[in-house]
Design an enzyme around this catalytic site. Structure first.
Site, PDB file in Angstrom:
ATOM      1  N   GLU A 213       1.016  -1.180  -0.145  1.00 36.30           N
ATOM      2  CA  GLU A 213       0.028   0.083   0.040  1.00 36.30           C
ATOM      3  C   GLU A 213       0.798   1.250   0.079  1.00 36.30           C
ATOM      4  O   GLU A 213       0.641   2.045   0.873  1.00 36.30           O
ATOM      5  CB  GLU A 213      -0.991  -0.035   1.210  1.00 36.30           C
ATOM      6  CG  GLU A 213      -1.955  -1.296   0.914  1.00 36.30           C
ATOM      7  CD  GLU A 213      -2.952  -1.356   2.243  1.00 36.30           C
ATOM      8  OE1 GLU A 213      -2.930  -0.513   3.228  1.00 36.30           O
ATOM      9  OE2 GLU A 213      -3.611  -2.404   2.226  1.00 36.30           O
ATOM     10  N   GLU A 316      -4.486  -9.057  -1.297  1.00 39.05           N
ATOM     11  CA  GLU A 316      -4.813  -9.079   0.364  1.00 39.05           C
ATOM     12  C   GLU A 316      -6.347  -8.464   0.627  1.00 39.05           C
ATOM     13  O   GLU A 316      -6.723  -7.633  -0.195  1.00 39.05           O
ATOM     14  CB  GLU A 316      -4.110  -8.009   1.065  1.00 39.05           C
ATOM     15  CG  GLU A 316      -4.255  -7.809   2.584  1.00 39.05           C
ATOM     16  CD  GLU A 316      -3.178  -6.901   3.207  1.00 39.05           C
ATOM     17  OE1 GLU A 316      -2.161  -7.154   2.944  1.00 39.05           O
ATOM     18  OE2 GLU A 316      -3.713  -6.143   3.927  1.00 39.05           O
TER      19      GLU A 316
END
Length: 483
Positions: A213, A316
């Site tokens: 991220e 994820e």
């Protein structure tokens, strides 16, 4: 007509009327959304806490039945394990030590292997290969149970590579925290782990991901609760070629680079469009996280990835809805619009509804499997690696085909009022055998049936149907189907 025959006909008509489906979906036999690579889970942080638990390894990575706290669980059969390269160490380097955020959660500090900048040689005292034994052990337990795809990923570079020496992020969270002179060092760290694993741990990492991220602005070293690091897209583009070079120099030419594990589909689109041809050419697969849930342009990201000839993973996914309702809604959206070839859950064991099994990684307690566990089992136990993903014909249906066994798998959900659902296999050259049994498994979203098998559904011509109560997910396996 005799009264006996008339009664029989009346009964047959009444029975036929009863089972006419409220909705029909036609499985698209000509479609091909890719060969399924598998289902997986990230090992940080739960494996750090419970990496020596054989029963948990059985539950997550095998297909057998395992007892957990008197609860009998069907194994999920996950075959992908994502291993987290830690960023923490407690040593001092020339008087400098790691900075720890005041809100840091101890179970989320992952020990890293490269202790200092004195030497890049992994055989020297600058490296400690004994740390992080629990997470590593769970990976090996997973391998023993059939897991065959392993990804190495990083939440943050080693703390001493960071500007503020804090592996939870830069102060404020909006700026890069990897020192510019350590771009290659971060790549060396990951490549060295991958090489060491191939020589000493008995397996090879299929892929390596240098970021987690990276475009997000919440990796704040002053308030962080876990490892994290912001990377501008230009920094990502600079690090990726270093990583490719370091992997190649160690003979790991078959290990692909995945990128960039952005938090949402829309951010992933922006990053993809900004990486540039050099970095993108070194990326073997696009990874994205599913935290945009019901939003975002999954279709746009798929178009970009497929247009570039790259596979796509949802690497994820997680949320706090223990009922499984959010999971199945978003998983269906992924199959219909994103078309990943693998799907990975975040925390297999966690509290607050986040885990598939309830537990606490700090107090080391393990509770029961949530209903979400059984909802996911409808997919993982039946849509298996090597199957071809087909168009399900609706937004509530997923289909997969196993050519080697001529088996069609259909997973469908009814989130509305109770109804019959009809499945039309007329587009197949052979749609099973008329009158043959179709095995089905049922799970109630929220509470109720967890994972129950039934032998009460049969093919009628090129169709079969089943009654779905409200908030029910069911899986069907149809044999003798030919594309």
């Amino acid at each position: 007509m005799h009264l006996h025959s008339l009664l029989a006909l009346t009964f047959s008509i009444a029975r036929f009327v009863l089972v006419i489906a409220d909705e029909t979906t036609v499985i698209n036999a000509a479609s091909n959304w890719g060969t399924w690579e598998g289902w997986g889970v990230s090992l940080a942080w739960w494996a750090k806490a419970f990496g020596n638990r054989d029963d948990l390894a059985d539950i997550f990575f095998s297909l057998g039945e395992t007892s957990l706290n008197s609860q009998s669980l069907p194994g999920l059969g996950l075959n992908i394990a994502r291993y987290n390269a830690g960023a923490c160490s407690s040593n001092s380097i020339s008087g400098e030590t790691m900075v720890v955020s005041p809100d840091m959660i101890l179970s989320r500090q992952m020990q890293g292997y490269w202790l200092d900048w004195d030497s890049t040689d992994p055989s020297t005292a600058s490296w400690d290969w004994a740390v992080d034994s629990n997470q590593r052990n769970m990976l090996l337990l997973a391998k023993d149970r059939g897991a065959n795809i392993f990804e190495l990923f990083s939440n943050s570079p080693m703390w001493w590579m960071c500007y503020n020496h804090n592996p939870s992020g830069s102060n404020g969270g909006t700026s890069d925290n990897l020192q510019s002179w350590n771009y290659d060092q971060h790549a060396i760290y990951l490549a060295a782990i991958a090489k060491y694993a191939s020589q000493n741990w008995g397996f090879s990492f299929t892929s390596i991901e240098a970021f987690n991220e990276p475009s997000s602005a919440w990796w704040n070293g002053e308030t962080g609760t876990q490892e994290g690091c912001h990377f501008n897209v230009a920094t990502q583009a600079a690090v990726i070629p270093y990583l490719r070079s370091e992997l190649n120099s160690r003979g790991l030419t078959s290990a692909i680079i995945s990128a960039s594990d952005e938090n949402t589909y829309d951010i992933a689109v922006t990053t993809f469009n900004s990486l540039g041809s050099t970095a993108l050419g070194d990326v073997g697969r696009i990874n994205v996280h599913g935290y945009q849930y019901g939003g975002g342009r999954r279709d746009t990201l798929y178009s970009l990835a497929s247009g570039a000839g790259k596979k796509l993973w949802n690497s994820e996914y997680g949320e706090s809805d223990a009922t499984g309702g959010q999971l199945i809604s978003n998983l269906l959206l992924d199959f219909v619009w994103l078309h990943p070839t693998a799907w990975v859950y975040w925390q297999a064991l966690d509290s607050g509804g986040w885990g598939l099994v309830d537990g606490d990684n700090d107090s080391l307690t393990v509770g029961a499997a949530s209903q979400k566990y059984f909802v996911l089992a409808q997919f993982t136990r039946h849509i298996r690696p090597g199957m071809r993903i087909l168009g399900g014909g609706s937004n509530y249906t997923v289909a997969a085909y196993d050519a080697s066994t001529e088996k069609l798998v259909i997973v469908a959900v009814n989130l509305g009022s109770a109804q019959y659902l009809n499945f039309d296999l007329s587009e197949f050259s052979q749609s099973g055998v008329n009158g043959a049994l179709v095995q089905r498994w049922s799970t109630q979203i929220g509470s109720g049936n967890q994972y129950v098998a039934y032998n009460d559904t049969y093919i009628s011509g090129t169709k079969f149907w089943s009654y779905f109560g409200s908030n029910i997910v069911q899986t069907f396996e149809v044999n003798n189907v030919v594309l």
